[in-house]
Scaffold this active site. Structure first.
Site, PDB file in Angstrom:
ATOM      1  N   ARG A 142     -34.432   0.851 -53.914  1.00 50.82           N
ATOM      2  CA  ARG A 142     -34.798  -0.286 -54.769  1.00 50.82           C
ATOM      3  C   ARG A 142     -33.903  -0.395 -55.995  1.00 50.82           C
ATOM      4  NH1 ARG A 142     -39.985  -2.096 -55.299  1.00 50.82           N
ATOM      5  NH2 ARG A 142     -39.931  -1.840 -53.032  1.00 50.82           N
ATOM      6  N   HIS A 143     -33.261  -1.547 -56.148  1.00 50.84           N
ATOM      7  CA  HIS A 143     -32.441  -1.808 -57.326  1.00 50.84           C
ATOM      8  C   HIS A 143     -32.331  -3.306 -57.580  1.00 50.84           C
ATOM      9  CE1 HIS A 143     -29.586  -2.028 -53.962  1.00 50.84           C
ATOM     10  NE2 HIS A 143     -28.773  -2.735 -54.734  1.00 50.84           N
ATOM     11  N   LEU A 144     -32.530  -3.686 -58.829  1.00 49.56           N
ATOM     12  CA  LEU A 144     -32.235  -5.033 -59.296  1.00 49.56           C
ATOM     13  C   LEU A 144     -30.966  -4.955 -60.136  1.00 49.56           C
ATOM     14  CD1 LEU A 144     -35.679  -4.763 -59.623  1.00 49.56           C
ATOM     15  CD2 LEU A 144     -35.272  -7.220 -59.817  1.00 49.56           C
TER      16      LEU A 144
END
EC number: 2.7.7.53
Length: 283
Positions: A142-144
């Site tokens: 998960r990464h924005l």
């Protein structure tokens, strides 16, 4: 007034990371493209071989467990950390990653949106998210992502297009084919994690992605683009067409051209035609 302390910290750390080899900016030649209507493009032609994360290969190690400490900027709450992107689009390009394993293909949570708000109170810009490989994500953790923007700097080449899309969506004006394929909603002046989560879930529902109450994960790959004024969701059909891998930045007007890309096709048909080939349109 936004402090932009994180942006300044990112630029400072970028210089250190360049010197110690932790940061590896892509070398590109930039071509501008006027596009049609309110939308423009920057086509970045990669110089040399693609970096490892862009090459077709088998399973890749998770670069975020652990993350490279030389790239770390700050912890964000108890669950997230802000780091530099190893292969930045620009200096100061940041990643907001979950400290523990969370899948990129899962639902974004209240914790994720609260962390976005915490960073954005200091440094804003163009936020984006690629939900999985079919939406252009190169990593499953998960990464924005955030491209910082200072006051007076254009958000992206297609900023005016999105402003017009928001106007058309809120006033029920006629839309072009791309607008009809992309959902957009205005954002409140003051952000909160719960408000962003509600808007995100509403966009998912409108786009046929389902809901976390009924579905283990979103039913289709998608991209998010977020400015201070709006959030937009692009439902995807595929990652690549004619040798161009398109992530959320493609819809913002940034396309990466590699040795595999068919530049002749793009010149004959336009970047807008390329984008239409990777969006999922309702029957």
């Amino acid at each position: 007034m936004v402090a932009e302390g994180l942006h300044k910290l990112a630029l400072q750390h970028s210089q250190e990371a360049l010197e110690n080899g932790a940061l590896r900016p892509l070398s590109t030649d930039i071509e501008t493209w006027a596009g049609s209507g309110d939308g423009g493009f920057e086509i970045r032609h990669l110089v040399g071989a693609p970096p490892r994360h862009l090459r077709e290969a088998g399973p890749k190690p998770n670069p975020f467990r652990p993350w490279d400490q030389r790239l770390e900027l700050t912890r964000v709450g108890n669950e997230h950390v802000l780091i530099l992107n190893k292969y930045p689009v620009q200096l100061g390009h940041m990643l907001l990653i979950s400290q523990s394993w969370q899948p990129q293909v899962g639902w974004l949570s209240l914790l994720d949106w609260t962390a976005v708000c915490q960073v954005n109170r200091d440094t804003g810009g163009l936020w984006f998210f690629n939900s999985g490989p079919q939406a252009g994500a190169s990593q499953p953790h998960r990464h924005l992502q955030l491209l910082p923007r200072t006051k007076g700097v254009r958000l992206c080449p297609r900023e005016e297009w999105f402003q017009q899309h928001l106007l058309n969506a809120t006033c029920s004006r006629p839309m072009d084919s791309l607008e009809r394929s992309i959902k957009i909603k205005p954002l409140p002046v003051t952000w909160s994690g719960s408000a962003l989560l509600e808007i995100y879930l509403d966009l998912c529902q409108q786009s046929g992605l389902g809901s976390p109450q009924r579905d283990e994960k979103p039913l289709h790959p998608y991209n998010l683009l977020i400015s201070t004024r709006w959030m937009t969701l692009v439902k995807r059909s595929c990652d690549e067409v004619h040798g161009y891998s398109v992530n959320a930045l493609g819809f913002a007007g940034y396309l990466l051209s590699t040795e595999r890309s068919n530049r002749t096709w793009l010149a004959a048909h336009s970047p807008e035609a390329l984008l239409m080939k990777v969006v999922a349109t309702d029957p």
